[in-house]
Design an enzyme around this catalytic site. Sequence first.
Site, PDB file in Angstrom:
ATOM      1  N   LEU A  82       0.883  -1.161   0.000  1.00  0.00           N
ATOM      2  CA  LEU A  82       0.000   0.000   0.000  1.00  0.00           C
ATOM      3  C   LEU A  82       0.920   1.211   0.000  1.00  0.00           C
ATOM      4  O   LEU A  82       1.868   1.263   0.800  1.00  0.00           O
ATOM      5  CB  LEU A  82      -0.895   0.021   1.247  1.00  0.00           C
ATOM      6  CG  LEU A  82      -2.089  -0.930   1.271  1.00  0.00           C
ATOM      7  CD1 LEU A  82      -2.754  -0.907   2.636  1.00  0.00           C
ATOM      8  CD2 LEU A  82      -3.101  -0.570   0.187  1.00  0.00           C
ATOM      9  N   ASP A  83       0.681   2.185  -0.879  1.00  0.00           N
ATOM     10  CA  ASP A  83       1.638   3.287  -0.950  1.00  0.00           C
ATOM     11  C   ASP A  83       1.558   4.174   0.300  1.00  0.00           C
ATOM     12  O   ASP A  83       0.699   4.014   1.158  1.00  0.00           O
ATOM     13  CB  ASP A  83       1.488   4.083  -2.258  1.00  0.00           C
ATOM     14  CG  ASP A  83       0.163   4.828  -2.367  1.00  0.00           C
ATOM     15  OD1 ASP A  83      -0.333   5.300  -1.340  1.00  0.00           O
ATOM     16  OD2 ASP A  83      -0.356   4.954  -3.484  1.00  0.00           O
ATOM     17  N   TYR A  84       2.466   5.111   0.384  1.00  0.00           N
ATOM     18  CA  TYR A  84       2.686   5.907   1.592  1.00  0.00           C
ATOM     19  C   TYR A  84       1.409   6.597   2.086  1.00  0.00           C
ATOM     20  O   TYR A  84       1.134   6.640   3.292  1.00  0.00           O
ATOM     21  CB  TYR A  84       3.772   6.944   1.296  1.00  0.00           C
ATOM     22  CG  TYR A  84       4.220   7.772   2.476  1.00  0.00           C
ATOM     23  CD1 TYR A  84       4.861   7.177   3.562  1.00  0.00           C
ATOM     24  CD2 TYR A  84       4.037   9.153   2.488  1.00  0.00           C
ATOM     25  CE1 TYR A  84       5.290   7.934   4.642  1.00  0.00           C
ATOM     26  CE2 TYR A  84       4.474   9.922   3.564  1.00  0.00           C
ATOM     27  CZ  TYR A  84       5.097   9.310   4.633  1.00  0.00           C
ATOM     28  OH  TYR A  84       5.513  10.065   5.705  1.00  0.00           O
ATOM     29  N   SER A  86      -1.741   5.745   1.205  1.00  0.00           N
ATOM     30  CA  SER A  86      -2.901   4.850   1.277  1.00  0.00           C
ATOM     31  C   SER A  86      -2.969   4.181   2.643  1.00  0.00           C
ATOM     32  O   SER A  86      -1.991   4.136   3.385  1.00  0.00           O
ATOM     33  CB  SER A  86      -2.812   3.791   0.171  1.00  0.00           C
ATOM     34  OG  SER A  86      -2.828   4.398  -1.098  1.00  0.00           O
ATOM     35  N   ARG A 182      -4.478   4.995  -8.665  1.00  0.00           N
ATOM     36  CA  ARG A 182      -4.257   6.408  -8.986  1.00  0.00           C
ATOM     37  C   ARG A 182      -4.088   6.600 -10.495  1.00  0.00           C
ATOM     38  O   ARG A 182      -4.610   7.550 -11.078  1.00  0.00           O
ATOM     39  CB  ARG A 182      -3.026   6.925  -8.230  1.00  0.00           C
ATOM     40  CG  ARG A 182      -3.187   6.828  -6.712  1.00  0.00           C
ATOM     41  CD  ARG A 182      -1.992   7.406  -5.965  1.00  0.00           C
ATOM     42  NE  ARG A 182      -2.069   7.102  -4.548  1.00  0.00           N
ATOM     43  CZ  ARG A 182      -2.808   7.765  -3.660  1.00  0.00           C
ATOM     44  NH1 ARG A 182      -3.522   8.808  -4.064  1.00  0.00           N
ATOM     45  NH2 ARG A 182      -2.824   7.419  -2.389  1.00  0.00           N
TER      46      ARG A 182
END
Length: 270
Positions: A82-84, A86, A182
């Site tokens: 999960l990105d920073y 999220s 995104r």
Amino acid sequence: MVKNELVKVNGVLVTEPGHKVSPQDTVIVNGKKVFLAKNLVYLLLNKPKDYITTTNDPQERKTVLDLIRRATPERVYPVGRLDYLSEGLLLMTNDGALANALSKAAAGVEKTYLVKVSGVPPASGLDQIRHGIMIDRGRLDEVRSGRRDRIITSPAKIELVRGGDNPWYELTLTEGRNRQIRKMFEEIGHHVEKIRRIGYGALRLDVPPGEFRELTRGEVMALDRAAKGKKVVPKKRTPEFAQLKSPIKKKSTRPRRQPTGAAPRPRRPA
């Protein structure tokens, strides 16, 4: 086996039953090395935003391991990313075989998200996401051979959860490419403001942000089934943390009107 002289510890033949060994010792039985059984750990974490999904970070940002250090002495690793910015459901385990099986695109394990979008996407754009949309492979700013490396996404499920100027959607994917959500919305001209993963296979997010719990044996078996491409069904009741909270109503700042003909209320002395 000891009496038959089949056991060696650190190269020395053991002659007495009950000989104690430590985890650092090398034990050979009948010519084969013996390994301690690995204590397999499976955790469901609710990752808050501003944590990075990695075991260490050169920029010294907070990592998901900072949240679970008290959980187990075993070294566990995140399954997928999960990105920073999220948040939401993240699996952590030391079961490498299951983690690899879940991460393979061919497994098609469903991952469900709540996504807040800036502006209202057109129906045609949402249909593109449903049927598969062309996005950049790899990082957003990556260029290969002087041109973008493009790939079409797998079909996705998308439903409106809350309307408005900045609507929320429930989105279900069967793949997990770099910043995929995104990129998909940027392709139809809309910026993603928030992402929260609420489902992974049959699992649903059911712990507060920053907290975690161990998976049950049944949940681990369900993940194994999902990794093998078999159908799994989540519980019918959606947990609180997998739901979209009701918006907070702003209190009115307008002064209350006095009834017609009513005498004004006397002011209290300071």
